[in-house]
Write an enzyme that holds these catalytic residues in place. Structure first.
Site, PDB file in Angstrom:
ATOM      1  CG  ASN A 142     -40.452   4.499 -14.123  1.00  0.00           C
ATOM      2  OD1 ASN A 142     -39.748   5.086 -13.290  1.00  0.00           O
ATOM      3  ND2 ASN A 142     -41.608   3.930 -13.810  1.00  0.00           N
ATOM      4  CG  ASP A 148     -43.271   5.014 -11.001  1.00  0.00           C
ATOM      5  OD1 ASP A 148     -42.294   5.716 -11.329  1.00  0.00           O
ATOM      6  OD2 ASP A 148     -43.432   3.834 -11.370  1.00  0.00           O
ATOM      7  CG  ASP A 335     -43.999  27.331 -22.867  1.00  0.00           C
ATOM      8  OD1 ASP A 335     -43.995  26.635 -23.889  1.00  0.00           O
ATOM      9  OD2 ASP A 335     -45.020  27.545 -22.183  1.00  0.00           O
ATOM     10  CD  GLU A 364     -43.976  27.489 -27.881  1.00  0.00           C
ATOM     11  OE1 GLU A 364     -44.649  26.554 -28.332  1.00  0.00           O
ATOM     12  OE2 GLU A 364     -44.157  27.968 -26.750  1.00  0.00           O
TER      13      GLU A 364
HETATM   14 CA    CA Z   1     -40.492   7.071 -11.978  1.00  0.00          CA
END
Ligand code: CA
Length: 623
Positions: A142, A148, A335, A364
């Site tokens: 972070n 956040d 993916d 993948e």
């Molecule tokens: Ca963050």
């Protein structure tokens, strides 16, 4: 001061969000791609315009350098698709496009055509000289706590204690630790998807994309992703973007008003895929089974994209090219490769490789049967006439073999190290086995350290095989400090928080603070072998010659005109006196070798036998 800077960041970010929303509100028109470039090999780009009641509008431009070739209406009245030809003499700059209806100007678009960076078309993709570090951006570090929780997004909480919630990791966190990755010896980063995943829950993993052209604000901005990629590149690290062309997230902005009725598979309703990936090349497969595999959805929250619709097909090709060009990428990982309609995914790969002939794409295809991944590889001559265009695939057959090899009993016929020998003996099925991405674990399976029952010696042996045999090794973040998932094989636990990625962590892989002696030792092992591999061309491109495992010992060589490396893997719990005459075809009598991974590498002359230490993979450079 820190507080003020923090607040400033927040204000800047809010302004950014506000401005991008205002832009949409003022023009009330979405234009994708937001820009294109002059001098691309394919001179055409198809713009998606989304705004109120566009059906029947004309789009014109009077500027030299571009030509609007055709304007397509969609099933929804709120979309237009505009075919734009960029002429060879076009100069970089803004080009004015007028959207008009009934003599009224609806929208005036200033469309940017940018200059390409020098050598953009010939950029190298990741290759066998690289070792790829796979990271889960939400779980690595972070670096910016101001992003956040982002107001207005569906998932609002941050909870590191909940394994499927957001943990706050971001692009700044990755940027902050580029030096760590470089020092460790990684030369490429594959980050799980960073585009917007505005989903109600479990949005941290990134595979439910809700806006293909924007980085999720909880990770940062498009500009920050570009900065991350360019800073990595400056340190000799290629960035590999994870792209998803099979499905989007059900929170995708177009779900409220799909451009075409056939935009999604299965009439837009959830029907599970059968996961029978062998239907792609099975000569006896029913049409019913083939359709269920490619058109069925992965999960109810991931609508399956119908790439038979040519507008969607073009949209996804352009989106991938846009990110390569915009963010200076060094590769793409795709993916769920076999879940798309195979003719489309081959065309997608061909379009990318036509723009960037030295690039690399890895798909993948999770199968331990090598026939299935081999079917898709570029250069493969398939008996049913299907032409695969994908340069690289994930080598799941070797992954399961290495894992079983480390766990199995070498005394049982065909078990233990024989697994690795047998899988590599199948390499004839591949057009290019040296370009497969090889790995012990990834974000979707138990961590390698847990696979080998938390035995450090087995981890080192397995990893040494992967770092010295043919292919492009990939290592999952945290494996270097023995991260494990002892309690469950839940994805949320496998994708644990990297030690030291969060302020206040008492343990850090980056500073070694709080690491146990075993974790420090493992990290030193990786650092040593990765940095040695980095400059050892024979491991990148040399031929592989191996000898059938006997009595729990597997011996192979990598060799070329540039040199020779002997690898001896002894799984026995005691040392072994290895008779060397068996290797005479490649190892001359009395050869001098050097133990490159030893803390005191010294050369010694080989006799008739060599005492190999217990539970060890020995890497010997033959002088
Ligand atoms: Ca963050």
């Amino acid at each position: 001061m820190a507080q003020i800077i923090h607040s400033m960041k927040q204000i800047t970010f809010l302004l950014f969000v506000l401005c991008s929303h205002l832009a949409t509100a003022q023009n009330n028109l979405r234009v994708e791609p937001m820009n294109w470039w002059v001098g691309m090999k394919n001179p055409k780009v198809q713009l998606l315009l989304q705004g109120d009641n566009l059906r029947g509008a004309t789009v014109t431009s009077s500027q030299a350098g571009i030509q609007i070739q055709q304007v397509h209406n969609a099933d929804s009245p709120n979309y237009l698709f505009v075919d734009l030809l960029i002429k060879a003499n076009a100069k970089p700059g803004n080009y004015t496009l007028r959207v008009q209806k009934g003599g009224k100007l609806l929208h005036k678009i200033e469309y940017p055509l940018l200059a390409r960076k020098s050598n953009s078309a010939l950029r190298p993709g990741f290759n066998s000289s690289d070792v790829i570090y796979l990271v889960t951006p939400d779980r690595f570090s972070n670096g910016d706590s101001s992003n956040d929780v982002v107001k207005g997004m569906k998932e609002t909480s941050l909870n590191r204690a909940a394994m499927y919630d957001r943990h706050g990791g971001d692009l700044q966190g990755l940027i902050n630790h580029l030096d760590y990755m470089k020092d460790m010896g990684f030369t490429a980063i594959w980050n799980m998807p960073v585009q917007v995943n505005d989903q109600a829950k479990e949005s941290y993993h990134g595979y439910s994309i809700t806006d293909y052209y924007q980085v999720d604000p909880r990770f940062g901005t498009n500009a920050l992703f570009k900065e991350f990629s360019e800073k990595a590149q400056a340190k000799g690290i290629k960035t590999i973007m994870d792209v998803v062309i099979n499905h989007c997230g059900d929170g995708h902005w177009w779900m409220k008003d799909l451009p075409f009725k056939n935009w999604l598979n299965m009439d837009g309703k959830f029907v599970s895929t059968s996961h029978r990936r062998e239907t792609a090349q099975d000569p006896h497969a029913s049409a019913f089974d083939k359709k269920l595999e490619t058109d069925g959805w992965f999960v109810p929250t991931m609508p399956d994209l119908n790439t038979r619709n040519p507008f969607l097909g073009t949209y996804l090709i352009q989106n991938a090219i846009w990110w390569v060009e915009y963010a200076s990428l060094g590769g793409l990982r795709i993916d769920t490769w076999p879940y798309s309609w195979k003719e489309y995914s081959a065309a997608w790969a061909k379009a990318l490789m036509t723009e960037y002939p030295n690039f690399n794409l890895v798909g993948e295809e999770w199968s331990s049967n090598p026939i299935i991944p081999a079917y898709y590889q570029k250069g493969q001559k398939n008996r049913d006439g299907f032409v695969g265009e994908l340069p690289s695939l994930m080598d799941f057959p070797l992954q399961s073999a290495v894992s079983e090899a480390m766990r199995g009993n070498d005394k049982d016929w065909g078990q233990g190290l024989n697994k690795v020998y047998e899988v590599l003996a199948n390499d004839l099925v591949y057009a290019n086995p040296g370009n497969l991405v090889i790995f012990g674990d990834n974000h979707d399976m138990s961590r390698f350290y847990t696979q080998v029952k938390h035995d450090v010696d087995l981890l080192k042996m397995g990893m040494t095989i992967l770092l010295t045999t043919r292919g492009i090794p990939q290592i999952f973040y945290g494996t270097e400090v023995l991260m494990a998932n002892p309690n469950s094989s839940e994805h949320g636990e496998i994708r644990g928080d990297m030690y030291g990625g969060w302020a206040g962590d008492t343990k850090s892989a980056f500073t070694a603070q709080g690491l146990s002696p075993a974790e420090k030792d493992a990290q030193a092992f990786f650092k040593k072998i990765l940095n040695w591999r980095k400059s050892n061309e024979v491991i990148h491109t040399g031929k592989l010659l191996h000898f059938g495992p006997a009595d729990g010992v597997y011996v192979y060589f990598r060799y070329s005109a540039k040199g020779k490396v002997m690898v001896i893997v002894n799984k026995n719990t005691s040392s072994v006196d290895l008779a060397l005459d068996r290797f005479a075809e490649i190892l001359p009598a009395g050869a001098k070798v050097r133990d490159v991974l030893s803390s005191t590498p010294s050369a010694f002359v080989l006799g008739k036998t060599l005492q190999v230490p217990a539970k060890k993979a020995w890497v010997l450079e033959v002088e």
